[in-house]
Design an enzyme around this catalytic site. Structure first.
Site, PDB file in Angstrom:
ATOM      1  N   LYS A 171       0.834  -1.217   0.000  1.00 14.89           N
ATOM      2  CA  LYS A 171       0.000   0.000   0.000  1.00 14.89           C
ATOM      3  C   LYS A 171       0.864   1.260   0.000  1.00 14.89           C
ATOM      4  O   LYS A 171       0.643   2.164  -0.802  1.00 14.89           O
ATOM      5  CB  LYS A 171      -0.916  -0.033   1.232  1.00 14.89           C
ATOM      6  CG  LYS A 171      -1.783   1.188   1.390  1.00 14.89           C
ATOM      7  CD  LYS A 171      -2.939   0.913   2.322  1.00 14.89           C
ATOM      8  CE  LYS A 171      -2.630   1.139   3.782  1.00 14.89           C
ATOM      9  NZ  LYS A 171      -2.430   2.557   4.140  1.00 14.89           N
ATOM     10  N   SER A 172       1.857   1.305   0.885  1.00 16.08           N
ATOM     11  CA  SER A 172       2.737   2.489   0.962  1.00 16.08           C
ATOM     12  C   SER A 172       3.391   2.777  -0.381  1.00 16.08           C
ATOM     13  O   SER A 172       3.453   3.924  -0.829  1.00 16.08           O
ATOM     14  CB  SER A 172       3.892   2.210   1.927  1.00 16.08           C
ATOM     15  OG  SER A 172       3.625   2.609   3.201  1.00 16.08           O
ATOM     16  N   GLY A 232      -4.421   8.377   4.919  1.00 12.34           N
ATOM     17  CA  GLY A 232      -3.533   9.328   5.581  1.00 12.34           C
ATOM     18  C   GLY A 232      -2.261   9.574   4.789  1.00 12.34           C
ATOM     19  O   GLY A 232      -1.720  10.687   4.782  1.00 12.34           O
ATOM     20  N   ARG A 243      -7.037  13.284  12.131  1.00 13.81           N
ATOM     21  CA  ARG A 243      -5.595  12.948  12.093  1.00 13.81           C
ATOM     22  C   ARG A 243      -4.761  14.203  11.807  1.00 13.81           C
ATOM     23  O   ARG A 243      -5.020  14.919  10.835  1.00 13.81           O
ATOM     24  CB  ARG A 243      -5.350  11.851  11.042  1.00 13.81           C
ATOM     25  CG  ARG A 243      -6.110  10.587  11.411  1.00 13.81           C
ATOM     26  CD  ARG A 243      -5.844   9.472  10.446  1.00 13.81           C
ATOM     27  NE  ARG A 243      -4.461   9.039  10.503  1.00 13.81           N
ATOM     28  CZ  ARG A 243      -3.943   8.137   9.686  1.00 13.81           C
ATOM     29  NH1 ARG A 243      -4.703   7.581   8.754  1.00 13.81           N
ATOM     30  NH2 ARG A 243      -2.686   7.780   9.791  1.00 13.81           N
ATOM     31  N   SER A 251       8.404   9.971  11.058  1.00 13.62           N
ATOM     32  CA  SER A 251       7.296   9.750  10.127  1.00 13.62           C
ATOM     33  C   SER A 251       7.776   9.741   8.689  1.00 13.62           C
ATOM     34  O   SER A 251       8.311  10.736   8.182  1.00 13.62           O
ATOM     35  CB  SER A 251       6.244  10.850  10.307  1.00 13.62           C
ATOM     36  OG  SER A 251       5.368  10.847   9.210  1.00 13.62           O
ATOM     37  N   ASP A 273       3.040  -0.211  12.087  1.00  7.53           N
ATOM     38  CA  ASP A 273       1.701  -0.722  11.743  1.00  7.53           C
ATOM     39  C   ASP A 273       1.469  -2.130  12.277  1.00  7.53           C
ATOM     40  O   ASP A 273       0.359  -2.657  12.191  1.00  7.53           O
ATOM     41  CB  ASP A 273       1.504  -0.685  10.218  1.00  7.53           C
ATOM     42  CG  ASP A 273       1.466   0.755   9.697  1.00  7.53           C
ATOM     43  OD1 ASP A 273       1.113   1.658  10.477  1.00  7.53           O
ATOM     44  OD2 ASP A 273       1.816   0.974   8.526  1.00  7.53           O
ATOM     45  N   ARG A 309      -4.999   3.831  18.063  1.00  8.62           N
ATOM     46  CA  ARG A 309      -4.731   2.388  18.185  1.00  8.62           C
ATOM     47  C   ARG A 309      -4.271   1.973  19.579  1.00  8.62           C
ATOM     48  O   ARG A 309      -4.239   0.774  19.858  1.00  8.62           O
ATOM     49  CB  ARG A 309      -3.721   1.935  17.121  1.00  8.62           C
ATOM     50  CG  ARG A 309      -4.375   1.780  15.764  1.00  8.62           C
ATOM     51  CD  ARG A 309      -3.490   1.084  14.745  1.00  8.62           C
ATOM     52  NE  ARG A 309      -4.140   1.137  13.441  1.00  8.62           N
ATOM     53  CZ  ARG A 309      -3.507   1.218  12.278  1.00  8.62           C
ATOM     54  NH1 ARG A 309      -2.179   1.267  12.249  1.00  8.62           N
ATOM     55  NH2 ARG A 309      -4.186   1.253  11.151  1.00  8.62           N
ATOM     56  N   ARG A 345      -6.753  -2.227  10.108  1.00 15.45           N
ATOM     57  CA  ARG A 345      -5.824  -3.136  10.804  1.00 15.45           C
ATOM     58  C   ARG A 345      -6.473  -3.725  12.066  1.00 15.45           C
ATOM     59  O   ARG A 345      -6.149  -4.833  12.467  1.00 15.45           O
ATOM     60  CB  ARG A 345      -4.512  -2.430  11.117  1.00 15.45           C
ATOM     61  CG  ARG A 345      -3.803  -1.976   9.825  1.00 15.45           C
ATOM     62  CD  ARG A 345      -2.324  -1.888   9.913  1.00 15.45           C
ATOM     63  NE  ARG A 345      -1.806  -1.102   8.799  1.00 15.45           N
ATOM     64  CZ  ARG A 345      -1.559  -1.570   7.576  1.00 15.45           C
ATOM     65  NH1 ARG A 345      -1.760  -2.840   7.292  1.00 15.45           N
ATOM     66  NH2 ARG A 345      -1.107  -0.785   6.615  1.00 15.45           N
TER      67      ARG A 345
HETATM   68  C1  S3P Z   1       3.279   5.245   6.024  1.00 12.57           C
HETATM   69  C2  S3P Z   1       3.996   5.609   7.130  1.00 12.57           C
HETATM   70  C3  S3P Z   1       3.545   5.336   8.504  1.00 12.57           C
HETATM   71  C4  S3P Z   1       2.536   4.210   8.544  1.00 12.57           C
HETATM   72  C5  S3P Z   1       1.460   4.375   7.518  1.00 12.57           C
HETATM   73  C6  S3P Z   1       2.037   4.446   6.119  1.00 12.57           C
HETATM   74  C7  S3P Z   1       3.775   5.642   4.700  1.00 12.57           C
HETATM   75  O1  S3P Z   1       2.942   6.502   9.008  1.00 12.57           O
HETATM   76  O2  S3P Z   1       1.956   4.118   9.824  1.00 12.57           O
HETATM   77  O3  S3P Z   1       0.561   3.275   7.562  1.00 12.57           O
HETATM   78  O4  S3P Z   1       3.282   5.109   3.694  1.00 12.57           O
HETATM   79  O5  S3P Z   1       4.663   6.480   4.646  1.00 12.57           O
HETATM   80  P1  S3P Z   1       3.819   7.704   9.634  1.00 12.57           P
HETATM   81  O6  S3P Z   1       4.670   8.245   8.597  1.00 12.57           O
HETATM   82  O7  S3P Z   1       2.807   8.693  10.132  1.00 12.57           O
HETATM   83  O8  S3P Z   1       4.576   7.077  10.755  1.00 12.57           O
END
Ligand code: S3P
Length: 453
Positions: A25-26, A99, A128, A172, A333, A364, A406
């Site tokens: 997904k990322s 997000g 958020r 992050s 995650d 969470r 999740r």
């Molecule tokens: C992600 C980074 C993480 C993760 C999210 C996806 C990303 O969040 O928890 O599910 O794709 O860069 P953070 O960057 O807020 O830690």
């Protein structure tokens, strides 16, 4: 309004079989955005078809990118980009539940020569925080605003950006990625210093598209188990991006549910193929190994610039452990799964330094603690994590997904490993990242025992 679907997961005899988890997904979010920023056509090999990543494709279309399915029947996409400065102005962008889209995309839009965009999403997104990107983007000269300067909707207007050095107060990857995209459009190089390193998918993808992205050690390496040294990531301004082709490996965070399921359900052996093992994602493997789990990484390979592997997980007894520090972003995650594993371990499992969990698709810390407690676990919330006392099992019952994909999948795995089964309210939210999750579980379970999920 449609009622969220509930689903019951009965105790499983064992889980056995081989699976490839869905595409990451990322990396899929990033592939769509970087392809839209690119010149000419990019082929994305194996784009995730899930609610979150569909929102990103919709957004890229509204910004002028041409998105079409591949012509060979595979889940490939062809994306014709608009170029680094060519985003089409004036649209409301609905990120839905995503997000990553909400926090990464403004970096690109902030550096456009003209135009204004408003990003908004569902109820969960509206809770958020986005100040984590608003503040550094403003330091770069961006014209950007948010509700109470902190929450979506977020409005960004294209303007001239200057390069900055930014020491991120939160670990992050979303913040880092946002600033790297903005840095491509700035007048001078932009550096992000991460005290606690996070996943580096954006860096790898931008380099492959021809951008100058340098990663250096920054300061004293942290030495606690499993951590990566502190890093400075610097991007130079770019004229164009040419991604060409972007392969997407299987999602480790999706595979993680199957890994933990195999670890907890007696007599299990599950083989997961084509799983992305970016070092910023696989903290769970070190944690589970420390707990005594039988998890092996075999046959590693590289899918383009991202490493991937086959992972084999077998059931076995677990001991409690402590998780904190730099290990947290590497397993961010998967921490709910550590709480579940802790229920089955001997002794106490404590996760600390994870206040970021309060800003995910749900809070969470609260939802995991309430959810698992309702299934019979001895778990307490702390300000920055949770503590579980293992009781060598879990009774079962009913859990609410709280609109968090999740949590829905956590409930399902808890059901398979429980003594009485678990009813997951709002199970359909699993489709945000893993639409075939229920079906995949059913193939693994039925092969072993004929039990149905
Ligand atoms: C992600 C980074 C993480 C993760 C999210 C996806 C990303 O969040 O928890 O599910 O794709 O860069 P953070 O960057 O807020 O830690």
């Amino acid at each position: 309004m449609m009622r969220a679907r509930s689903e019951r997961f009965a105790p499983a005899g064992s889980l056995r079989g081989t699976l490839t988890p869905p595409p990451d997904k990322s990396i899929s979010h990033r592939a769509a955005i970087v392809a839209a920023m690119g010149e000419g056509e990019t082929v994305v090999r194996g784009y995730l078809d899930a609610a979150d990543t569909r929102a990103t494709l919709e957004a890229m279309r509204s910004l002028g990118a041409d998105v079409s399915a591949g012509d060979d029947g595979r889940p490939d996409l062809r994306i014709r980009g608009v170029g680094l400065r060519g985003a089409r102005p004036g649209r409301l962008i609905d990120v839905h539940n995503a997000g990553t889209l909400m926090r990464i995309l403004p970096g690109w839009l902030a550096g456009q020569s003209h135009g204004q965009w408003t990003l908004d999403g569902d109820e969960s997104i509206r809770h958020r925080p986005v100040d984590r990107i608003v503040e550094p983007l403003r330091l770069m000269g961006a014209e950007i605003g948010a509700r109470d300067d902190r929450l979506p909707p977020l409005t960004v207007r294209g303007s001239e950006l200057r390069g900055i050095e930014y020491r991120s107060p939160v670990a992050s990857a979303q913040v880092k990625s946002c600033l790297l995209l903005a840095g491509l459009l700035a007048d001078n190089p932009t550096s992000v210093i991460e005290r606690r390193p996070t996943r580096d998918h954006t860096e790898r993808m931008l380099r492959a598209a021809g951008a100058a992205v340098i990663t250096e050690d920054a300061g004293t390496p942290v030495t606690v188990h499993g951590e990566l040294p502190a890093r400075r990531v610097t991007v130079s301004p770019a004229g164009t991006l040419e991604p060409g082709e972007i392969p997407i490996p299987g999602d480790f965070s999706s595979a993680a549910f199957l890994i933990v399921a195999a670890t907890l359900v007696g007599g299990s052996e599950v083989r997961l193929e084509g799983v992305g093992i970016n070092p910023g994602r696989i903290g769970l493997l070190g944690i589970l190994t420390r707990m005594g789990a039988a998890v092996q990484v075999v046959e590693t390979a590289a899918a383009g610039r991202e490493p991937e592997a086959t992972i084999v997980a077998r059931s076995g007894p677990l001991q409690g452990t402590r998780v904190g520090g730099g290990e947290v972003p590497l397993a961010i995650d998967e921490l709910p799964l550590i709480a579940l594993a802790g229920c089955f371990a001997e002794g106490e499992t404590v996760v600390g330094g994870a206040e970021e969990l309060r800003h995910k698709e749900s809070d969470r810390i609260a939802t995991v603690v309430e959810g698992l407690r309702g299934l019979g676990s001895e778990i307490e919330a702390t300000d920055d994590g949770f503590a579980v006392t293992g009781t060598n099992g879990l009774r079962g019952g009913r859990i609410e997904s709280a609109g968090d994909h999740r949590l829905a999948m956590l409930g399902a795995i808890a059901g398979l490993a429980s003594s009485e089964g678990v009813e997951v309210e709002g199970f359909d939210t699993a489709g945000v990242s893993y639409p075939g999750f229920g079906a995949d579980l059913a193939t693994l379970v039925s092969r072993a025992s004929g039990a149905s999920t």
